[in-house]
Write a protein that holds these residues in place. Structure first.
Motif, PDB file in Angstrom:
ATOM      1  N   TYR A 271       0.838  -1.210   0.000  1.00 50.08           N
ATOM      2  CA  TYR A 271       0.000   0.000   0.000  1.00 50.08           C
ATOM      3  C   TYR A 271       0.866   1.251   0.000  1.00 50.08           C
ATOM      4  O   TYR A 271       1.775   1.372   0.814  1.00 50.08           O
ATOM      5  N   ASP A 272       0.511   2.213  -0.855  1.00 50.55           N
ATOM      6  CA  ASP A 272       1.141   3.531  -0.773  1.00 50.55           C
ATOM      7  C   ASP A 272       0.851   4.173   0.575  1.00 50.55           C
ATOM      8  O   ASP A 272       1.627   4.985   1.073  1.00 50.55           O
ATOM      9  N   SER A 273      -0.287   3.850   1.132  1.00 51.56           N
ATOM     10  CA  SER A 273      -0.712   4.482   2.383  1.00 51.56           C
ATOM     11  C   SER A 273      -0.055   3.859   3.613  1.00 51.56           C
ATOM     12  O   SER A 273      -0.254   4.345   4.724  1.00 51.56           O
ATOM     13  N   MET A 274       0.697   2.784   3.446  1.00 50.47           N
ATOM     14  CA  MET A 274       1.370   2.191   4.604  1.00 50.47           C
ATOM     15  C   MET A 274       2.875   2.212   4.373  1.00 50.47           C
ATOM     16  O   MET A 274       3.459   1.291   3.806  1.00 50.47           O
ATOM     17  N   LYS A 275       3.467   3.344   4.803  1.00 49.35           N
ATOM     18  CA  LYS A 275       4.897   3.570   4.604  1.00 49.35           C
ATOM     19  C   LYS A 275       5.679   3.043   5.803  1.00 49.35           C
ATOM     20  O   LYS A 275       5.121   2.860   6.876  1.00 49.35           O
ATOM     21  N   PRO A 276       6.983   2.835   5.625  1.00 54.11           N
ATOM     22  CA  PRO A 276       7.775   2.421   6.795  1.00 54.11           C
ATOM     23  C   PRO A 276       7.694   3.472   7.911  1.00 54.11           C
ATOM     24  O   PRO A 276       7.632   4.671   7.626  1.00 54.11           O
ATOM     25  N   ILE A 277       7.683   3.029   9.131  1.00 52.07           N
ATOM     26  CA  ILE A 277       7.772   3.917  10.302  1.00 52.07           C
ATOM     27  C   ILE A 277       8.920   3.402  11.167  1.00 52.07           C
ATOM     28  O   ILE A 277       9.431   2.303  10.926  1.00 52.07           O
ATOM     29  N   LYS A 278       9.340   4.223  12.138  1.00 51.44           N
ATOM     30  CA  LYS A 278      10.579   3.905  12.843  1.00 51.44           C
ATOM     31  C   LYS A 278      10.482   2.680  13.745  1.00 51.44           C
ATOM     32  O   LYS A 278      11.460   1.989  13.977  1.00 51.44           O
ATOM     33  N   LYS A 279       9.293   2.467  14.312  1.00 49.97           N
ATOM     34  CA  LYS A 279       9.165   1.401  15.308  1.00 49.97           C
ATOM     35  C   LYS A 279       8.030   0.459  14.950  1.00 49.97           C
ATOM     36  O   LYS A 279       7.278   0.700  14.011  1.00 49.97           O
ATOM     37  N   ARG A 280       7.902  -0.584  15.763  1.00 49.75           N
ATOM     38  CA  ARG A 280       6.780  -1.502  15.582  1.00 49.75           C
ATOM     39  C   ARG A 280       5.516  -0.883  16.177  1.00 49.75           C
ATOM     40  O   ARG A 280       5.607  -0.127  17.154  1.00 49.75           O
ATOM     41  N   PRO A 281       4.335  -1.214  15.649  1.00 51.96           N
ATOM     42  CA  PRO A 281       3.098  -0.681  16.247  1.00 51.96           C
ATOM     43  C   PRO A 281       3.045  -0.872  17.770  1.00 51.96           C
ATOM     44  O   PRO A 281       2.663   0.052  18.493  1.00 51.96           O
ATOM     45  N   SER A 282       3.450  -2.023  18.258  1.00 53.67           N
ATOM     46  CA  SER A 282       3.367  -2.267  19.709  1.00 53.67           C
ATOM     47  C   SER A 282       4.265  -1.315  20.490  1.00 53.67           C
ATOM     48  O   SER A 282       3.959  -0.956  21.630  1.00 53.67           O
ATOM     49  N   GLU A 283       5.381  -0.892  19.877  1.00 55.28           N
ATOM     50  CA  GLU A 283       6.265   0.041  20.585  1.00 55.28           C
ATOM     51  C   GLU A 283       5.605   1.409  20.733  1.00 55.28           C
ATOM     52  O   GLU A 283       5.737   2.054  21.776  1.00 55.28           O
ATOM     53  N   TYR A 284       4.904   1.858  19.693  1.00 47.74           N
ATOM     54  CA  TYR A 284       4.186   3.134  19.821  1.00 47.74           C
ATOM     55  C   TYR A 284       3.079   3.015  20.873  1.00 47.74           C
ATOM     56  O   TYR A 284       2.850   3.943  21.647  1.00 47.74           O
ATOM     57  N   LEU A 285       2.415   1.872  20.887  1.00 47.23           N
ATOM     58  CA  LEU A 285       1.371   1.686  21.908  1.00 47.23           C
ATOM     59  C   LEU A 285       1.967   1.821  23.306  1.00 47.23           C
ATOM     60  O   LEU A 285       1.431   2.507  24.167  1.00 47.23           O
TER      61      LEU A 285
END
Ligand code: 1DF
Ligand code: MN
Length: 357
Positions: A271-285
């Motif tokens: 998906y164009d709308s799902m770009k790399p981010i720095k951390k895992r989703p659980s880390e942001y949580l």
């Protein structure tokens, strides 16, 4: 074991405990807001989700609806009586969902200020019993940012409440990010609270009665939190703090799979709308969110969430008046947890997150 449902009519008072009980997702409604809602509902301008939710509570003769409408509009004797009966020392108040987010832009901006003044007055009348979150109008992100500044610096309010989507739009859209910038700059948390489902999500939930607090709210608010995470909001605003209720809208339970599939999806450039981010989703949580148990008075779920989030990030909430269940307070008092951890859950985490003295 799933606990038996408490009897909402029970008035068995929870016992004395060596910590304060601070309830952190407690709703109110100024009568003038209900006038605006009535005009929206009468004018045929209200979307189907709002109509199904507030249209119900404002017109149903059922005992539940009548009780809730009576409680929502009281910030004095009746509420304090219910707090005393349920052993709640302090409520962190929030303008009830959907707040100003169903109004047209100009009305939303002006009524957010009125609601916040109304809330600040109630806190001045009962400063040991109430703290509060300010309403803002996402319809006008710059005005919302200004109101955050006023709410923190002039009204002394303790957080911002946003009732999930605004007319089907999500805070993952950068056009809303002035709101995040203001919350981060003033170090005030944003409580992402449920809203009625947007029209394009409503039908398969509503046709079977699952659109509301029973299930649809959690699905939609959890989706909203995930959209904020995967859009990279916390890479852009590394000090932003958010709160979600209802035991994290089930996201802690999903965390493992969210991480696995997020990684797999990004890696395959799906998906164009799902770009790399720095951390895992659980880390942001774990690093940016606090979770309240609102509506989930269930020891195994509290403990799982504490194990996932850390003891400092799980807070007590009742969800008054939508879940005014006196017995639940005693059930949570009785959890098999060290006293220090119960004090964190009921008192000190809330004091830290909302800067309550
Ligand atoms: C309900 C629940 C309604 C919550 C709410 O706002 C609300 C309900 C109108 O039970 O219909 O905020 N809640 O937070 O769970
Ligand atoms: Mn609520």
């Amino acid at each position: 074991m799933i606990p038996t449902l408490p009897d909402p009519a029970s008035t068995r008072r929870p016992g004395q405990v060596p910590y304060k009980r601070i309830a952190t997702e407690e709703a109110f409604a100024p009568p003038e807001m209900l006038d605006i809602y009535r005009r929206l509902l009468d004018g045929g301008d209200a979307d189907a989700g709002f109509r199904g939710l507030m249209g119900f509570y404002m017109s149903s003769p059922s005992e539940r609806a009548q009780h809730i409408m009576r409680c929502l509009t009281d910030l004095d004797a009746l509420r304090l009586q219910h707090m005393d009966e349920s052993g709640i020392d302090m409520q962190v108040l929030a303008l009830t969902s959907p707040g100003v987010q169903v109004m047209d832009k100009a009305t939303a901006v002006s009524f957010a200020r009125i609601a916040n003044d109304f809330l600040a007055d109630a806190i001045r009348r009962h400063p040991t019993r109430f703290a509060g979150m300010m309403a803002v109008a996402p319809q006008d992100p710059q005005a919302a940012a200004k109101e955050i500044e006023r709410g923190v610096t002039q009204l002394g309010l303790h957080a911002v409440v946003i009732n999930s989507h605004t007319k089907g739009e999500y805070l993952s859209d950068p056009k809303f990010w002035d709101i995040f910038a203001a919350a981060e700059a003033h170090d005030t948390p944003i409580y992402l609270h449920p809203n009625a489902l947007p029209v394009n999500m409503l039908q398969p939930f509503q046709e079977c009665g699952l659109d509301g607090a029973i299930y649809g709210f959690g699905v939609e608010t959890g989706l909203h939190a995930m959209r904020i995470i995967t859009a990279g909001v916390f890479d852009r605003f590394p000090k932003l703090r958010m709160v979600i209720g209802h035991m994290g809208e089930a996201l802690p339970f999903w965390a493992y799979r969210l991480d696995y599939m997020h990684r797999a999806t990004v890696k395959s450039n799906r998906y164009d709308s799902m770009k790399p981010i720095k951390k895992r989703p659980s880390e942001y949580l774990r690093e940016h969110f606090y979770i309240t148990n609102s509506g989930v008075a269930w020891e195994p779920a509290v403990k799982f969430t504490q194990a996932f989030m850390g003891m400092e990030r799980v807070l007590y909430a009742m969800d008054y008046p939508y879940q005014y269940a006196v017995d639940e307070v005693g059930m949570l008092d009785a959890m098999d947890l060290p006293l220090e951890d119960k004090a964190r859950f009921f008192q000190t985490n809330a004091q830290a997150v909302f800067k309550i003295a």
